[in-house]
Design a protein around this motif. Structure first.
Motif, PDB file in Angstrom:
ATOM      1  N   ARG A 187     -10.938  -6.759   0.286  1.00 13.38           N
ATOM      2  CA  ARG A 187     -12.209  -7.188   0.417  1.00 13.38           C
ATOM      3  C   ARG A 187     -12.775  -9.063   1.159  1.00 13.38           C
ATOM      4  NH1 ARG A 187     -12.681  -3.314  -1.168  1.00 13.38           N
ATOM      5  NH2 ARG A 187     -11.872  -2.967   0.810  1.00 13.38           N
ATOM      6  N   ILE A 188     -11.137  -9.473   0.955  1.00 11.85           N
ATOM      7  CA  ILE A 188     -11.056 -10.380   1.481  1.00 11.85           C
ATOM      8  C   ILE A 188     -10.591 -11.083   3.369  1.00 11.85           C
ATOM      9  CG2 ILE A 188      -9.678 -13.422   1.510  1.00 11.85           C
ATOM     10  CD1 ILE A 188      -9.458 -12.718  -1.527  1.00 11.85           C
ATOM     11  N   LEU A 189     -10.117 -10.444   3.327  1.00 11.59           N
ATOM     12  CA  LEU A 189      -9.744  -9.534   4.568  1.00 11.59           C
ATOM     13  C   LEU A 189     -10.276  -9.342   5.347  1.00 11.59           C
ATOM     14  CD1 LEU A 189      -5.759  -8.073   3.804  1.00 11.59           C
ATOM     15  CD2 LEU A 189      -5.987  -9.838   5.182  1.00 11.59           C
ATOM     16  N   ASN A 199      -9.310   0.410   4.594  1.00 12.78           N
ATOM     17  CA  ASN A 199      -8.988   0.364   3.430  1.00 12.78           C
ATOM     18  C   ASN A 199      -7.184   0.352   4.151  1.00 12.78           C
ATOM     19  OD1 ASN A 199      -5.752   1.760   2.759  1.00 12.78           O
ATOM     20  ND2 ASN A 199      -7.247   3.856   1.496  1.00 12.78           N
ATOM     21  N   LEU A 200      -7.176  -1.300   3.493  1.00 17.36           N
ATOM     22  CA  LEU A 200      -5.642  -1.797   3.733  1.00 17.36           C
ATOM     23  C   LEU A 200      -4.315  -1.067   4.419  1.00 17.36           C
ATOM     24  CD1 LEU A 200      -4.229  -4.672   3.428  1.00 17.36           C
ATOM     25  CD2 LEU A 200      -3.482  -4.043   1.390  1.00 17.36           C
ATOM     26  N   TYR A 201      -4.195  -0.209   3.509  1.00 15.97           N
ATOM     27  CA  TYR A 201      -3.050   1.351   3.427  1.00 15.97           C
ATOM     28  C   TYR A 201      -3.210   2.048   5.052  1.00 15.97           C
ATOM     29  CZ  TYR A 201      -0.679  -1.389  -0.161  1.00 15.97           C
ATOM     30  OH  TYR A 201      -0.446  -2.258  -1.229  1.00 15.97           O
ATOM     31  N   ASP A 202      -4.885   1.725   5.662  1.00 14.27           N
ATOM     32  CA  ASP A 202      -4.309   1.995   6.808  1.00 14.27           C
ATOM     33  C   ASP A 202      -3.074   2.601   7.862  1.00 14.27           C
ATOM     34  OD1 ASP A 202      -6.442   4.031   6.372  1.00 14.27           O
ATOM     35  OD2 ASP A 202      -7.889   2.941   7.143  1.00 14.27           O
ATOM     36  N   VAL A 259      -0.506  -5.828   7.197  1.00 10.22           N
ATOM     37  CA  VAL A 259       0.772  -5.287   5.597  1.00 10.22           C
ATOM     38  C   VAL A 259       1.718  -5.933   5.961  1.00 10.22           C
ATOM     39  CG1 VAL A 259       1.263  -4.076   3.854  1.00 10.22           C
ATOM     40  CG2 VAL A 259      -0.463  -3.459   4.769  1.00 10.22           C
ATOM     41  N   HIS A 260       2.282  -5.715   6.564  1.00  9.70           N
ATOM     42  CA  HIS A 260       3.348  -7.202   6.895  1.00  9.70           C
ATOM     43  C   HIS A 260       3.915  -7.764   6.376  1.00  9.70           C
ATOM     44  CE1 HIS A 260       7.302  -8.151   8.843  1.00  9.70           C
ATOM     45  NE2 HIS A 260       6.444  -9.141   9.728  1.00  9.70           N
ATOM     46  N   VAL A 316       1.975   7.144   1.670  1.00  9.89           N
ATOM     47  CA  VAL A 316       0.849   5.980   0.584  1.00  9.89           C
ATOM     48  C   VAL A 316      -0.477   5.794   1.606  1.00  9.89           C
ATOM     49  CG1 VAL A 316       0.026   3.499  -0.113  1.00  9.89           C
ATOM     50  CG2 VAL A 316       2.285   5.209  -0.838  1.00  9.89           C
ATOM     51  N   SER A 317      -0.526   6.234   3.188  1.00  8.91           N
ATOM     52  CA  SER A 317      -1.174   5.864   4.085  1.00  8.91           C
ATOM     53  C   SER A 317      -2.049   6.763   3.605  1.00  8.91           C
ATOM     54  CB  SER A 317      -0.181   5.125   5.289  1.00  8.91           C
ATOM     55  OG  SER A 317       0.646   3.948   5.555  1.00  8.91           O
ATOM     56  N   GLU A 318      -3.422   6.056   4.631  1.00  5.80           N
ATOM     57  CA  GLU A 318      -4.483   6.973   5.232  1.00  5.80           C
ATOM     58  C   GLU A 318      -4.073   6.734   7.064  1.00  5.80           C
ATOM     59  OE1 GLU A 318      -8.453   6.747   3.500  1.00  5.80           O
ATOM     60  OE2 GLU A 318      -7.675   6.601   1.111  1.00  5.80           O
ATOM     61  N   LEU A 319      -3.986   8.349   7.507  1.00  2.57           N
ATOM     62  CA  LEU A 319      -3.651   8.673   8.590  1.00  2.57           C
ATOM     63  C   LEU A 319      -4.646   9.186   9.458  1.00  2.57           C
ATOM     64  CD1 LEU A 319       0.068   9.611   8.435  1.00  2.57           C
ATOM     65  CD2 LEU A 319      -1.084   7.124   8.750  1.00  2.57           C
ATOM     66  N   ARG A 320      -5.609   7.786  10.505  1.00  4.93           N
ATOM     67  CA  ARG A 320      -6.718   8.242  11.114  1.00  4.93           C
ATOM     68  C   ARG A 320      -6.074   8.582  12.378  1.00  4.93           C
ATOM     69  NH1 ARG A 320      -9.600   5.265   7.748  1.00  4.93           N
ATOM     70  NH2 ARG A 320      -9.741   3.797   9.087  1.00  4.93           N
TER      71      ARG A 320
END
Length: 912
Positions: A272-274, A284-287, A294-295, A820-824
């Protein structure tokens, strides 16, 4: 004594080898009448005939005599030049993968056409490597006429070509280019994401012109590609500010590994902050689009939560300095990699230094050793024959001159100081100038060239000063250095590759004087006039004694001195060479001020007096051999260290190549996932251990973080007979099911693209990090010698363990992203473009970048050219507050060119 007697009777091994080639030369000559009678079309058709013979099973050696005879006839028709028999010998030597040492003026460029044509018939490509762009263009244009006449294609690789132009040039039968361009293209190719993006073909055969300069002089300095160097200071500071708003319950810490992981609530809060800060793509942070964020988030969490000021680091003079955890000492100059140091700098509010990491590097030794067949040519290689064989496994063959050498090499003259020596040189030059004899003066630096120029100006002698700055312009001047009354001062490398013809060079005069004159009777008349003038002037120069070559001091390498001498006496012309030395010369300082040699010189010589002695000349040669041996050890050490990286580089590049060529990499991904499962379970549940000794919470957390699955480990433990192997099998099965379910939701074609893309991306990312780690290791491993350990052995051991650790990290990271990532992913996927790179050929001793030209003299010329034109009234930054060296490529840690004695960054560099 016995060896000398045997040599006088049977000749040296080199002479016997050259003599053994006479049989081949006679076979070539036997084809000449038949081939000379052919029409142009029939001669050109020889190429197709040879290729058919090779397809039918003939070897290159089988067709060599007729192929060489064909090239000889083509050169005669196209260029008006017929190969001499000694040039045929040179061509055979090149074809056999050896170095042909041929004196200046013996036509090495023409010799190369023989081996080039023969080896190009296989269609695998031949590379001709030169020391600068001018020579690459010139040779491709001139000798390309012969190859084009015979139906072969010629390409040239120079700076500023686009990818398509480079690919076309490499696809040609014969490709000319500089060592730097070939090396950088190899490194760039192995950073591409698809085979179609690569420009080079597999290595086949290379001929290196001025082989001593490229494979010896420049071999200490690796080619380096670094970048990208985007300033990410704002991103570091933004992420740092976000992390500082998190509460302890938003993350979990592991003191042992100094890692921090966000909890589920922490992930949602951070997202939410990002999102509010505009740093998140999607929700999603892990897209996959948020990998970079994330790094940075991971590194900022480590910096803020795990790294403590005055324990892990201190802030000194506005910089973050690492503290060694074992010794407690400050480690000035060392930086944490992977952006962690920048994250700590953001945390402390100090200036954030940009990331600038090595992305790829290679030494010339390891680059050229990849060619299955390598040969070279130069005027001076015999003195380095042992090194050529030791490093490259190639022999040096000295080719006899077509006409006996008539040059007179006089004894060296010694003086007490530089001023006496230069006064004597200026006097000799004025005498020769007045007699009409052309003079070429070789200096070891631009400084010495300028000093001698001042002396000659006072003597009233007109002269040219060259310093290897503009290769094309200087080639024209050097080509005319054999004219009547010509006096040319040149650094040792200036105009290398250009013949000095007595009376002048007709070709260069035509280009200079008749360039804009259209074809017609007027041009023909002007051409005839130039030819007549050159012939008349040559007769006058011959009568005056030919070209006089003067060396202003001995170089640390005898080979460089021989290069200078070889400028005179080409093709049987008369000539003279002489070297002048003094106690202030760099080489003579090796003897030291208190040696017998120095005391004798000072006590026995009056000011301005000279001494000449065979004993002194022999002492100088001994000193040169010592310096050469030291330099060889330096280069050998570079090879030893790069060999360690080279083995790893081959593994990574082969892996990349396999990934790019594979239609699918799912087998690799599955194997990586299995290895990752094994590592996670083994870490939490050691083999042959009981459940009560297992770290259950760690296993659950790691399985969720890396594999994206929740495991009922407690239920498994309640079962009878469960052991680490059973846990491993069950975790692997759950991970496979999770991935199968995930993959079923998308098009398999897209998943294959995704897997390949992520594999290549992670491989490149961690390889870059590994290179940075090895760089740091190489800087500190020499300290192990104090513990009576061999640095190179320590480096090998640590580099191997680091490489294994990198491979483990790659396996885990690829598994985590896919699990883990949601890949689009967009369809179709675009291949990622390579960023703009910084390419460098940095000399580790001086900090100068030699990549501008192959011989490394351009940066010296630029530097001293600026010195000559810049105001010299004051030393250090001037009152004007301007930096006169701002346009030059000067390392910030190099001495400032103004002569203040300070580093550039503390002098004029501070004004930039």
């Amino acid at each position: 004594m016995l060896g000398a007697i045997v040599k006088s009777i049977f000749g040296s091994s080199n002479e016997r080898y050259v003599k053994s080639l006479d049989k081949l030369v006679r076979q070539i000559a036997d084809f000449e009448p038949t081939i000379s009678a052919m029409s142009d079309d029939e001669l050109s058709a020889q190429t197709q005939k040879f290729r058919q013979q090779l397809s039918a099973g003939s070897t290159l050696d089988d067709i060599l005599p007729e192929a060489f005879a064909t090239v000889r006839e083509a050169a005669r028709r196209v260029l008006g030049m017929r190969h001499f028999d000694v040039q045929m010998i040179g061509g055979i030597v090149l074809h056999r993968g050896e170095i042909a040492e041929m004196r200046t003026g013996e036509g090495k460029t023409l010799v190369a056409t023989l081996a080039t044509y023969l080896n190009a018939l296989e269609g695998k490509g031949v590379h001709i490597v030169t020391v600068n762009d001018y020579l690459a263009r010139r040779d491709a244009e001139q000798m390309g006429q012969v190859h084009g006449f015979l139906g072969l294609t010629v390409g040239v690789i120079v700076p500023n070509l686009n990818e398509y132009e480079r690919r076309e040039a490499y696809a040609a039968d014969i490709t000319y280019g500089t060592n730097n361009e070939f090396g950088f293209d190899y490194l760039r190719d192995n950073m591409k994401h698809d085979r179609s993006q690569m420009v080079q073909r597999p290595f086949n055969f290379a001929i290196v012109d001025e082989v001593d300069s490229i494979l010896i002089d420049e071999a200490r300095t690796p080619l380096i590609i670094s970048g990208p160097t985007d300033d990410k200071s704002d991103l570091y500071m933004q992420v740092d500010a976000i992390v500082k708003t998190l509460d302890p319950e938003d993350y979990e810490t592991d003191e042992k590994s100094k890692s921090v992981t966000l909890t589920e609530d922490g992930v949602e809060k951070t997202e939410r902050i990002l999102e509010a800060a505009g740093l998140l793509e999607g929700s999603n942070l892990y897209d996959v689009e948020n990998t970079q964020v994330v790094h940075h988030l991971d590194q900022a969490l480590k910096a803020v939560v795990m790294f403590k000021r005055d324990i892990d680091y201190i802030v000194k003079d506005g910089k973050v300095v690492i503290i060694d955890e074992f010794t407690g000492r400050m480690m000035d100059g060392r930086r944490w990699s992977n952006g962690l140091h920048q994250a700590v700098e953001a945390k402390e509010g100090v200036q954030i230094e940009p990331e600038n990491q090595t992305m790829a590097s290679i030494t010339f030794q390891n680059y050229f050793r990849m060619y299955p067949k390598l040969s070279g040519m130069t005027g001076t290689a015999a003195t380095e024959a042992a090194e050529f064989f030791d490093i490259y496994k190639i022999n040096v063959v000295t080719i006899p001159t077509n006409v006996p050498v008539r040059r007179v090499d006089e004894e060296d003259e010694f003086y007490k100081n530089t001023l006496d020596k230069f006064a004597a040189i200026a006097k000799l030059i004025r005498e020769r100038y007045e007699s009409g004899q052309p003079v070429l003066v070789g200096t070891v630096s631009i400084e010495k060239s300028e000093l001698l120029s001042d002396f000659l100006t006072k003597e009233g002698v007109q002269h040219n000063v060259l310093n290897a700055r503009f290769h094309e312009m200087e080639a024209h001047i050097v080509a005319q250095a054999g004219r009547l009354n010509a006096v040319t001062i040149a650094t040792n490398m200036a105009g290398r590759g250009t013949d000095i013809q007595l009376g002048g060079n007709v070709e260069f005069r035509v280009e200079d004087e008749l360039r804009d004159m259209p074809e017609g009777p007027e041009r023909d008349e002007a051409l005839s006039k130039i030819k007549a003038e050159v012939a008349a002037e040559k007769a006058q120069v011959l009568a005056a004694g030919g070209l006089c070559v003067i060396g202003t001091e001995r170089h640390e390498s005898r080979r460089i001195d021989n290069q200078l001498r070889g400028r005179s006496g080409r093709q049987g012309d008369p000539g003279l060479s002489k070297f002048y030395l003094c106690l202030e010369d760099d080489l003579l300082r090796i003897f030291g001020p208190d040696t017998l040699f120095s005391r004798m010189m000072n006590s026995n010589l009056a000011d301005g007096e000279a001494i000449g002695s065979k004993w002194l000349s022999k002492a100088i040669e001994t000193a040169q051999k010592k310096v050469e041996a030291r330099n060889y050890e330096v280069r050998k050490q570079v090879v030893e260290y790069d060999d360690v990286m080279n083995d790893q580089r081959k593994v990574i590049y082969e892996q990349r190549s396999d990934i790019m060529d594979a239609e699918t990499v799912d087998d690799v991904v599955v194997e990586m996932r299995q290895d990752t499962v094994n590592a996670i379970v083994a870490d939490a549940c050691p083999p042959n251990s009981y459940p009560e000794n297992w770290n259950v919470e760690q296993l659950k957390a790691r399985a969720l973080d890396v594999l994206g699955i929740e495991i009922p480990i407690e239920a498994w433990i309640e079962e009878d007979g469960v052991d680490p192997e059973v846990v491993e099998e069950r975790v692997a099965a759950l991970a496979d099911e999770h991935m199968a379910a995930k993959m079923s939701q998308d098009d398999p074609t897209i998943w294959r693209q995704v897997e390949k893309s992520i594999l290549l991306d992670r491989l490149d990312h961690f390889w870059k990090e590994h290179l940075a780690t090895l760089d740091a290791l190489r800087q500190v491993v020499f300290l192990r010698a104090y513990a009576q350990k061999t640095p190179i052995n320590e480096y090998k051991q640590e580099a191997f363990s680091l490489f294994e650790r990198m491979l483990e990290t790659i396996r885990e990271d690829v598994t985590r992203i896919l699990s883990v990532s949601e890949l689009r992913m967009p369809e179709p996927m675009d291949l990622p473009e390579l960023p703009d790179f910084l390419t460098g050929h940095i000399d580790p001793l001086t900090g100068f970048d030699d990549s501008a030209d192959g011989d490394g003299s351009a940066r010296q010329a630029a530097l001293f050219g600026a010195l000559a034109s810049a105001p010299q009234a004051a030393v250090g930054p001037g009152a004007s507050g301007e930096n006169p060296y701002a346009d030059l490529t000067i390392s910030r840690n190099a001495p400032c060119p103004c002569g203040s004695g300070n580093k550039y960054k503390h002098c004029h560099g501070a004004l930039s």
